[in-house]
Write an enzyme that holds these catalytic residues in place. Structure first.
Site, PDB file in Angstrom:
ATOM      1  N   TYR A   1      -5.646  -1.416   9.303  1.00 23.30           N
ATOM      2  CA  TYR A   1      -6.551  -0.902   8.285  1.00 23.30           C
ATOM      3  C   TYR A   1      -7.020  -2.046   7.396  1.00 23.30           C
ATOM      4  O   TYR A   1      -8.206  -2.257   7.212  1.00 23.30           O
ATOM      5  CB  TYR A   1      -5.871   0.187   7.467  1.00 23.30           C
ATOM      6  CG  TYR A   1      -6.714   0.735   6.327  1.00 23.30           C
ATOM      7  CD1 TYR A   1      -7.955   1.303   6.563  1.00 23.30           C
ATOM      8  CD2 TYR A   1      -6.246   0.685   5.014  1.00 23.30           C
ATOM      9  CE1 TYR A   1      -8.728   1.807   5.516  1.00 23.30           C
ATOM     10  CE2 TYR A   1      -7.014   1.178   3.964  1.00 23.30           C
ATOM     11  CZ  TYR A   1      -8.249   1.738   4.220  1.00 23.30           C
ATOM     12  OH  TYR A   1      -9.015   2.224   3.188  1.00 23.30           O
TER      13      TYR A   1
ATOM     14  N   PRO B   1      -4.147  11.380   4.402  1.00 23.47           N
ATOM     15  CA  PRO B   1      -4.632  11.051   3.058  1.00 23.47           C
ATOM     16  C   PRO B   1      -6.141  10.825   3.029  1.00 23.47           C
ATOM     17  O   PRO B   1      -6.749  10.431   4.026  1.00 23.47           O
ATOM     18  CB  PRO B   1      -3.898   9.738   2.730  1.00 23.47           C
ATOM     19  CG  PRO B   1      -2.928   9.512   3.841  1.00 23.47           C
ATOM     20  CD  PRO B   1      -3.449  10.255   5.014  1.00 23.47           C
TER      21      PRO B   1
ATOM     22  N   ASN C   1       3.794   4.897   9.352  1.00 26.87           N
ATOM     23  CA  ASN C   1       2.719   4.602   8.406  1.00 26.87           C
ATOM     24  C   ASN C   1       1.862   3.409   8.826  1.00 26.87           C
ATOM     25  O   ASN C   1       0.667   3.373   8.534  1.00 26.87           O
ATOM     26  CB  ASN C   1       3.329   4.340   7.023  1.00 26.87           C
ATOM     27  CG  ASN C   1       2.364   3.664   6.087  1.00 26.87           C
ATOM     28  OD1 ASN C   1       1.466   4.281   5.530  1.00 26.87           O
ATOM     29  ND2 ASN C   1       2.547   2.346   5.909  1.00 26.87           N
TER      30      ASN C   1
ATOM     31  N   LYS D   1      -6.853   7.835  14.469  1.00 21.79           N
ATOM     32  CA  LYS D   1      -6.251   8.747  13.491  1.00 21.79           C
ATOM     33  C   LYS D   1      -6.373  10.202  13.929  1.00 21.79           C
ATOM     34  O   LYS D   1      -5.514  11.025  13.595  1.00 21.79           O
ATOM     35  CB  LYS D   1      -6.880   8.521  12.116  1.00 21.79           C
ATOM     36  CG  LYS D   1      -6.469   7.196  11.480  1.00 21.79           C
ATOM     37  CD  LYS D   1      -4.951   7.074  11.383  1.00 21.79           C
ATOM     38  CE  LYS D   1      -4.494   5.826  10.671  1.00 21.79           C
ATOM     39  NZ  LYS D   1      -3.028   5.748  10.522  1.00 21.79           N
TER      40      LYS D   1
ATOM     41  N   TYR E   1     -11.023   3.325  14.221  1.00 19.49           N
ATOM     42  CA  TYR E   1     -10.045   3.836  13.253  1.00 19.49           C
ATOM     43  C   TYR E   1     -10.002   5.358  13.285  1.00 19.49           C
ATOM     44  O   TYR E   1      -8.930   5.960  13.366  1.00 19.49           O
ATOM     45  CB  TYR E   1     -10.387   3.331  11.855  1.00 19.49           C
ATOM     46  CG  TYR E   1      -9.325   3.661  10.826  1.00 19.49           C
ATOM     47  CD1 TYR E   1      -8.135   2.943  10.797  1.00 19.49           C
ATOM     48  CD2 TYR E   1      -9.508   4.678   9.905  1.00 19.49           C
ATOM     49  CE1 TYR E   1      -7.154   3.241   9.865  1.00 19.49           C
ATOM     50  CE2 TYR E   1      -8.533   4.989   8.969  1.00 19.49           C
ATOM     51  CZ  TYR E   1      -7.356   4.267   8.951  1.00 19.49           C
ATOM     52  OH  TYR E   1      -6.374   4.570   8.034  1.00 19.49           O
TER      53      TYR E   1
ATOM     54  N   SER F   1      -5.397  10.173   8.745  1.00 17.66           N
ATOM     55  CA  SER F   1      -6.361   9.798   7.707  1.00 17.66           C
ATOM     56  C   SER F   1      -7.488  10.815   7.715  1.00 17.66           C
ATOM     57  O   SER F   1      -7.829  11.385   8.764  1.00 17.66           O
ATOM     58  CB  SER F   1      -6.926   8.398   7.970  1.00 17.66           C
ATOM     59  OG  SER F   1      -8.066   8.156   7.157  1.00 17.66           O
TER      60      SER F   1
ATOM     61  N   GLY G   1       0.779  -1.229   0.000  1.00 15.31           N
ATOM     62  CA  GLY G   1       0.000   0.000   0.000  1.00 15.31           C
ATOM     63  C   GLY G   1       0.809   1.277   0.000  1.00 15.31           C
ATOM     64  O   GLY G   1       1.835   1.402  -0.682  1.00 15.31           O
ATOM     65  N   ILE G   2       0.344   2.249   0.778  1.00 14.37           N
ATOM     66  CA  ILE G   2       1.002   3.551   0.828  1.00 14.37           C
ATOM     67  C   ILE G   2       2.420   3.420   1.354  1.00 14.37           C
ATOM     68  O   ILE G   2       3.341   4.090   0.870  1.00 14.37           O
ATOM     69  CB  ILE G   2       0.179   4.529   1.690  1.00 14.37           C
ATOM     70  CG1 ILE G   2      -1.188   4.783   1.053  1.00 14.37           C
ATOM     71  CG2 ILE G   2       0.923   5.854   1.850  1.00 14.37           C
ATOM     72  CD1 ILE G   2      -2.114   5.656   1.888  1.00 14.37           C
TER      73      ILE G   2
END
Length: 258
Positions: free
Chosen positions: A92, A193, A88, A167, A163, A140, A16-17
């Protein structure tokens, strides 16, 4: 190359990212440590990144203090310094938004928020000693999504919003750490993001909602992992040496906080 000679630890860089960060950092001349909890996922990323620069895998559980410390110690011993930490990694891919139990909420906090603190706690002494460091936290836009979709379901319990809670906590943690570490030449910033088209997003975000995402931003397009990487390079480089405690929303204009 804007990160030439720098050493970076990127947590959750197996996919992913995080993997996009690793690819971009290597392209910018950095040495990269993939701090990944899954040996298999980390090995696949390492194999894919071979030949792009100096990169290695350190299997790391960011929610465990000893594991975070071992990652920092290995990186410093291997490369002589730690210049950049990208927090990071997060729950998720396997997040269960339907689980509102206190036990599950604690688990998500242990990884998404406390994991960023533990990694910073173990990396910061090296940065303070060398009077230089760049810490980049990953939040996020879920932290800003206060209004929930309409639902016909009757009230059952107050949601944990696990979540989103964690964040939002990352944003606050960024500011507190920036305040403490700034006088040592260490900056701490945060990237927030929007919904990014990764394998994890494809797994947990309903297909119908995925199709709507691009119409929820000013640019009316979808976000790819590489679109987030440029912000990380900026925060990691010397162009941002007087930027600290800041949150940058990379989302094509979906969230526009004052």
């Amino acid at each position: 190359m804007r990160l030439e000679g720098k050493t970076a630890i990127i947590t959750g860089a197996g996919q992913g990212i995080g993997k996009a960060f690793a690819e971009r950092f290597l392209a910018e001349g950095a040495k990269v440590v993939i701090a990944e909890i899954s040996p298999e996922r980390g090995a696949r990323a390492l194999e894919d990144l071979k030949g792009r620069g100096e990169v290695e895998l350190v299997v790391t559980d960011i929610s465990d203090d000893a594991s975070a410390a071992a990652c920092a110690e290995h990186t410093a011993a291997r490369f002589g310094r730690i210049d950049i930490l990208v927090n990071n990694a997060a729950l998720y891919y396997d997040i269960d938004n339907s689980d509102n139990s206190p036990e599950y909420l604690k688990r998500v906090f242990d990884v998404n928020l406390h994991g960023a603190w533990l990694m910073t706690r173990n990396v910061a002494p090296y940065m303070v000693e060398q009077k230089y460091g760049r810490i980049i936290n990953q939040s996020s836009n879920a932290a800003y999504m206060y209004v929930l979709p309409p639902s016909e379901r009757p009230f059952e319990e107050v949601g944990a919003f696990s979540y989103s809670q964690t964040k939002w906590g990352v944003i606050g943690l960024t500011k507190f750490m920036a305040s403490q570490l700034g006088k040592y030449g260490v900056t701490v910033n945060c990237i927030s993001p929007g919904v990014t088209m990764t394998e994890a997003t494809d797994k947990i975000v309903p297909r119908g909602f995925q199709d709507m995402i691009k119409y929820m931003s000013a640019m009316q397009t979808v976000l790819q992992p590489e679109d987030v990487a440029g912000a990380a390079v900026f925060f990691a480089g010397d162009d941002a040496r007087f930027v600290t405690g800041q949150v940058l929303c990379v989302d094509g204009g979906q969230i526009m906080p004052a």
